[in-house]
Scaffold this active site. Sequence first.
Site: not given
Ligand code: NCD
Length: 309
Positions: A137, A58-59, A88, A109
Amino acid sequence: MTATTARNRMLGHVISAEQFDRGLLDLLFLRATALAGVRDDRLAHRVMATLFYEPSTRTRLSFESAMLRLGGSVIGTEAAHTFSSAIKGETLEDTVRMVSTYADLIVLRHDEAGAAARAASVASVPVVNAGDGPGEHPTQALLDLYTIERELGRVEGVSVAFCGDLRFGRTARSLALLLALYPGVRLAFVAPAVIQVGGDILARLEARGVECRLAEQLTDVLDDVDVVYQTRVQKERFTDPVEFEQARTAIRIDGAIMRQLPAKAIVMHPLPRVDEIAPEVDADPRAAYFRQAANGVAIRMAVLEMLLS
Ligand code: NCD
């Protein structure tokens, strides 16, 4: 307030939910509503890089979709620990310095808390924290808060029960910090001790005068909730498999829980879910998690517009 003023107030990066105030949130939510469904070229010739060291559906895709809908372009790498020069031995800082010269914005991320702040300290373009290990997040928290406002018509005075993995779950941490900006909000943290929320978050909430309580069972708080915010137990962050097994099945939302949930309450989840919400719940109109995920595109369009225009 103009978008430019707002951008300056965000100092060019989105690292923590604590950067936001009510004025900025109101502006972002207005822009998200205005941008939902828009397809234009206001970010033409702008390039967004997605640098993902941890899995995402999703993100990453909602950020990419948001950028493309505003006419921008996208470059990126997933599985960056193995597909980028990290394998590397390149440091995150060196990678970010380089990517800063290839893109106008970096969505990062990473599996370590604090990684986004480290990246921002060397980047020459805005860095957006798309999850830094068990840290934060913030853009997920924005779309979660936006969802609460749209679903319930208000945020002030809402009662939210956070459930599941509150120790490693970064989305709950960021959302709790945003909710602390709204008067009268009451928060319950429902989890077994092994995955209960960290003292760092509780201290920050209490310093802001937020009413917080801890519980082990969802049924202890269910009669007084407007939002149940369920989360996945973060298997990948446990070092002890026995602890994970204890935590895994502790809190589950099923038809029986839904029968006790107030009629006007909603169930949210940042997704992905494993088995902490039974599929039978999906058909209930109070199950808001797929509508919540859909809100991610408009919120990220508003964030990109604010940072890039
Ligand atoms: C979450 C995350 O990556 O922190 N997912 C997201 O971004 N929608 C929650 C998760 O991984 O459980």
